[in-house]
Design an enzyme around this catalytic site. Structure first.
Site, PDB file in Angstrom:
ATOM      1  N   THR A   1      -3.289  -2.532  -0.130  1.00 49.49           N
ATOM      2  CA  THR A   1      -3.674  -1.487   0.815  1.00 49.49           C
ATOM      3  C   THR A   1      -4.560  -0.446   0.130  1.00 49.49           C
ATOM      4  OG1 THR A   1      -1.563  -1.813   1.934  1.00 49.49           O
ATOM      5  CG2 THR A   1      -2.740   0.217   2.436  1.00 49.49           C
TER       6      THR A   1
ATOM      7  N   HIS B   1      -8.018  -1.779  -0.277  1.00 53.61           N
ATOM      8  CA  HIS B   1      -8.800  -1.698   0.966  1.00 53.61           C
ATOM      9  C   HIS B   1      -9.369  -0.290   1.151  1.00 53.61           C
ATOM     10  CE1 HIS B   1      -7.776  -5.678   2.339  1.00 53.61           C
ATOM     11  NE2 HIS B   1      -6.487  -5.429   2.244  1.00 53.61           N
TER      12      HIS B   1
HETATM   13 ZN   LIG Z   1       1.835  -1.497  -0.781  1.00 59.67          ZN
END
Ligand SMILES: [Zn+2]
Ligand SMILES: [Zn+2]
Length: 343
Positions: free
Chosen positions: A40, A43
């Site tokens: 995450t 990203h």
């Molecule tokens: Zn995570």
């Protein structure tokens, strides 16, 4: 205090100075000791399509962490200063239909730390006390990875494992942990699949009986050979790759369970008739951790020694080494990367 932040709507992360958060009456203030870096965060750093649609800078990153309580809100009675804790990073509304039915992990109004509000890649974070979990002797370096480890627990333990055969497709950190959890939960056979040899080695270290590289062997033929033509009782799809998702459905036995955690970046063509409906498969979409069943299960496995997740943690960096940390993940050399946050 120093923080790893996204300051503008473009690629990159910076180490900045941010004001300390205020501890609300229902919060505890936590001095962060370790934090986990994950996909995450990549990203958000890379500013891909998902990040552009979801993230509103300025934002302090970090949703995986553990630390020490340094202040307790006026209304909080369950915690005291000095306790070592971590926390569920999904802050839920407690009043939508899902929350009120005990399914807070699919709350429609979820706000995630380090994504929708300031996160843990800094010295201090204020968390609602209801999200906080005592570590009960688990070190903060392990406490910091219990968010993604919880994804693995949720994936594996939301179906029956004892005596069953389990295939884990995609052996990043969460996949490798899934292998270890399936073994610890009494699977009769755990097969790991990944296109990278280094990851398969880690899956073996976590207890996989067989490690298969679908670039080198025909996965479905191998599965048939290994299961007397039956297929797998349980398949955990951790990669999100369209080919792998199709392999997951094909590898499952008639009546098998497919646990879907990996996130594909677009639509995935599937032969629903032959590969899902006629086979009578049960599919389960995994999001987050069940609150707080998954956390309690995880603590049991960790404190009893049923699972040692530490072989998957390969790199530790300081907060201002964020560029090196991102590079370690990008290089494909790293398993789980954590940050050590000193005051
Ligand atoms: Zn995570
Ligand atoms: Zn809700």
């Amino acid at each position: 205090m120093k923080a790893i932040s996204k300051l503008s709507r473009e690629p990159g992360l910076v180490v900045t100075d941010v004001p300390a958060p205020v501890c609300g009456p229902a919060d505890v203030l936590i001095k962060v000791k370790h934090a986990g870096l994950c996909g995450t965060d990549m990203h958000i750093a890379d500013w891909d399509a998902w990040a552009r649609g979801r993230i509103h800078p300025p934002l302090v990153l970090g949703h995986e962490f553990a630390g020490e309580i340094v202040e307790v809100g006026d209304h909080v009675t369950a915690f005291k200063t000095g306790e070592l804790v971590n926390a569920e990073g999904h802050i839920i509304c407690d009043h939508c239909r899902q929350c009120r039915m005990g399914d807070g992990h699919i709350c429609r109004n979820t706000s995630i730390i380090g994504v929708d509000r300031d996160g843990a890649f800094t010295d201090l974070i204020a968390m609602p006390a209801t999200n906080v979990m005592p570590l009960n002797g688990i070190p903060t370096s392990v406490g910091a990875i219990m968010d993604p480890l919880g994804n693995a627990f949720h994936t594996v333990l939301s179906t029956e494992i004892s005596g069953n055969s389990v295939l884990v497709i995609g052996c990043g950190p969460i996949g490798c942990w899934a292998v270890g959890i399936a073994k610890a939960a009494g699977a009769k056979q755990v097969i790991a699949s990944d296109v990278q040899g280094r990851r398969l080695k880690l899956a073996k270290a976590m207890g996989a009986d067989v490690a298969l590289n679908p670039m080198e062997v025909d996965l479905n033929e191998s599965i048939k050979d290994l299961t007397e033509g039956e297929g797998m009782d349980v398949v955990c799809e951790m990669s999100g790759h369209p080919t792998a998702i199709n392999q997951a459905f094909k590898a499952a036995r008639f009546g098998g369970k497919v646990q879907l955690l990996g996130l594909p970046s677009g639509e995935v063509p599937i032969n629903l008739s032959n590969d899902v409906i006629f086979k009578g498969l049960t599919l389960y979409g995994v999001i987050g951790r069940r609150m707080y069943e998954t956390w309690h299960k995880m603590q049991s496995f960790l404190s009893s020694g049923l699972l040692d997740p530490t072989p998957v943690i390969t790199h530790t960096f300081k907060l201002d080494q964020i560029d090196e940390a991102l590079e370690a993940i990008r290089s494909g050399e790293a398993g789980k990367v954590i940050l050590e946050i000193e005051s």
